[in-house]
Motif scaffolding. Sequence first.
Motif, PDB file in Angstrom:
ATOM      1  N   MET A 134       6.893   8.684  -8.482  1.00  0.00           N
ATOM      2  CA  MET A 134       6.821   7.291  -8.943  1.00  0.00           C
ATOM      3  C   MET A 134       5.685   6.508  -8.301  1.00  0.00           C
ATOM      4  N   ARG A 135       5.216   6.963  -7.159  1.00  0.00           N
ATOM      5  CA  ARG A 135       4.136   6.244  -6.478  1.00  0.00           C
ATOM      6  C   ARG A 135       2.808   6.370  -7.194  1.00  0.00           C
ATOM      7  N   THR A 136       2.697   7.308  -8.135  1.00  0.00           N
ATOM      8  CA  THR A 136       1.459   7.467  -8.897  1.00  0.00           C
ATOM      9  C   THR A 136       1.548   6.838 -10.288  1.00  0.00           C
ATOM     10  N   TRP A 137       2.676   6.229 -10.594  1.00  0.00           N
ATOM     11  CA  TRP A 137       2.863   5.653 -11.921  1.00  0.00           C
ATOM     12  C   TRP A 137       2.047   4.379 -12.084  1.00  0.00           C
ATOM     13  N   PRO A 148      10.023  11.648 -17.532  1.00  0.00           N
ATOM     14  CA  PRO A 148       8.913  12.205 -16.745  1.00  0.00           C
ATOM     15  C   PRO A 148       8.657  13.685 -17.032  1.00  0.00           C
ATOM     16  N   LEU A 149       9.719  14.456 -17.276  1.00  0.00           N
ATOM     17  CA  LEU A 149       9.525  15.867 -17.614  1.00  0.00           C
ATOM     18  C   LEU A 149       8.792  16.021 -18.943  1.00  0.00           C
ATOM     19  N   LEU A 150       9.175  15.205 -19.930  1.00  0.00           N
ATOM     20  CA  LEU A 150       8.494  15.257 -21.227  1.00  0.00           C
ATOM     21  C   LEU A 150       7.041  14.823 -21.114  1.00  0.00           C
ATOM     22  N   ILE A 151       6.782  13.779 -20.331  1.00  0.00           N
ATOM     23  CA  ILE A 151       5.411  13.300 -20.140  1.00  0.00           C
ATOM     24  C   ILE A 151       4.576  14.370 -19.439  1.00  0.00           C
ATOM     25  N   ALA A 152       5.135  14.983 -18.413  1.00  0.00           N
ATOM     26  CA  ALA A 152       4.403  16.029 -17.688  1.00  0.00           C
ATOM     27  C   ALA A 152       4.095  17.206 -18.616  1.00  0.00           C
ATOM     28  N   LYS A 153       5.055  17.575 -19.457  1.00  0.00           N
ATOM     29  CA  LYS A 153       4.841  18.677 -20.392  1.00  0.00           C
ATOM     30  C   LYS A 153       3.798  18.306 -21.446  1.00  0.00           C
ATOM     31  N   TRP A 154       3.834  17.051 -21.916  1.00  0.00           N
ATOM     32  CA  TRP A 154       2.905  16.589 -22.936  1.00  0.00           C
ATOM     33  C   TRP A 154       1.482  16.486 -22.394  1.00  0.00           C
ATOM     34  N   ARG A 155       1.308  16.134 -21.130  1.00  0.00           N
ATOM     35  CA  ARG A 155      -0.012  15.942 -20.548  1.00  0.00           C
ATOM     36  C   ARG A 155      -0.722  17.260 -20.233  1.00  0.00           C
ATOM     37  N   ARG A 156      -0.015  18.369 -20.271  1.00  0.00           N
ATOM     38  CA  ARG A 156      -0.633  19.674 -19.954  1.00  0.00           C
ATOM     39  C   ARG A 156      -1.599  20.098 -20.994  1.00  0.00           C
ATOM     40  N   GLN A 203       0.813  -1.219   0.000  1.00  0.00           N
ATOM     41  CA  GLN A 203       0.000   0.000   0.000  1.00  0.00           C
ATOM     42  C   GLN A 203       0.849   1.273   0.000  1.00  0.00           C
ATOM     43  N   MET A 204       1.973   1.203  -0.695  1.00  0.00           N
ATOM     44  CA  MET A 204       2.839   2.374  -0.808  1.00  0.00           C
ATOM     45  C   MET A 204       2.578   3.156  -2.093  1.00  0.00           C
ATOM     46  N   MET A 205       1.789   2.578  -2.995  1.00  0.00           N
ATOM     47  CA  MET A 205       1.463   3.248  -4.252  1.00  0.00           C
ATOM     48  C   MET A 205       0.284   4.190  -4.023  1.00  0.00           C
ATOM     49  N   ARG A 206       0.274   5.281  -4.753  1.00  0.00           N
ATOM     50  CA  ARG A 206      -0.812   6.269  -4.657  1.00  0.00           C
ATOM     51  C   ARG A 206      -1.601   6.271  -5.970  1.00  0.00           C
ATOM     52  N   LEU A 207      -2.147   5.130  -6.315  1.00  0.00           N
ATOM     53  CA  LEU A 207      -2.835   5.001  -7.587  1.00  0.00           C
ATOM     54  C   LEU A 207      -4.197   5.691  -7.594  1.00  0.00           C
ATOM     55  N   ASP A 208      -4.696   6.066  -6.402  1.00  0.00           N
ATOM     56  CA  ASP A 208      -5.963   6.796  -6.333  1.00  0.00           C
ATOM     57  C   ASP A 208      -5.773   8.287  -6.636  1.00  0.00           C
ATOM     58  N   GLU A 209      -4.513   8.743  -6.645  1.00  0.00           N
ATOM     59  CA  GLU A 209      -4.205  10.137  -6.968  1.00  0.00           C
ATOM     60  C   GLU A 209      -3.947  10.264  -8.468  1.00  0.00           C
ATOM     61  N   PRO A 210      -4.070  11.466  -9.011  1.00  0.00           N
ATOM     62  CA  PRO A 210      -3.788  11.651 -10.441  1.00  0.00           C
ATOM     63  C   PRO A 210      -2.322  11.346 -10.759  1.00  0.00           C
ATOM     64  N   PHE A 211      -2.080  10.912 -11.977  1.00  0.00           N
ATOM     65  CA  PHE A 211      -0.726  10.613 -12.429  1.00  0.00           C
ATOM     66  C   PHE A 211       0.159  11.839 -12.309  1.00  0.00           C
ATOM     67  N   ASP A 212       1.301  11.659 -11.674  1.00  0.00           N
ATOM     68  CA  ASP A 212       2.303  12.708 -11.549  1.00  0.00           C
ATOM     69  C   ASP A 212       3.629  12.096 -11.977  1.00  0.00           C
ATOM     70  N   ALA A 213       4.165  12.558 -13.097  1.00  0.00           N
ATOM     71  CA  ALA A 213       5.395  11.976 -13.629  1.00  0.00           C
ATOM     72  C   ALA A 213       6.561  12.105 -12.653  1.00  0.00           C
ATOM     73  N   ALA A 214       6.526  13.100 -11.790  1.00  0.00           N
ATOM     74  CA  ALA A 214       7.602  13.310 -10.832  1.00  0.00           C
ATOM     75  C   ALA A 214       7.476  12.431  -9.589  1.00  0.00           C
TER      76      ALA A 214
END
Length: 111
Positions: free
Chosen positions: A54-57, A103-111, A41-52
């Motif tokens: 890793m727990r939300t991946w 992750p920076l490219l993914i975060a920029k692309w998802r905006r 239960q260390m993953m935060r999959l209930d939160e929105p994806f945040d490329a920065a």
Amino acid sequence: MHAEDPTMLDFAHGFLMRSAVMVPALMIVSIGAWSALRKLQMMRLDEPFDAADMRTWPLAYAMADAAIFGLVFSAIVSALGDGQLTAAVGGGGAALVAIGAVPLLIAKWRR
């Protein structure tokens, strides 16, 4: 470069052989680590994806990132040759790309 150039053939051979071994192994390890962390239960999959963070991946993103790491590492080591220093440079370069730039490219692309 020409296909007959031995250095290009050496690079292609080294890259393909390293990638064929590393990419599946890294993807299997990432599946195991992701599953273990989720079970703990260390993953935060209930939160929105945040490329920065890793727990939300999601699992697919973690596997893709592992594959990118393996491909970049294989390319660097194949280009520079075998050795301890080359392995360190390859690992560092692959980490910069897979964990830093992607992750920076993914975060920029998802905006």
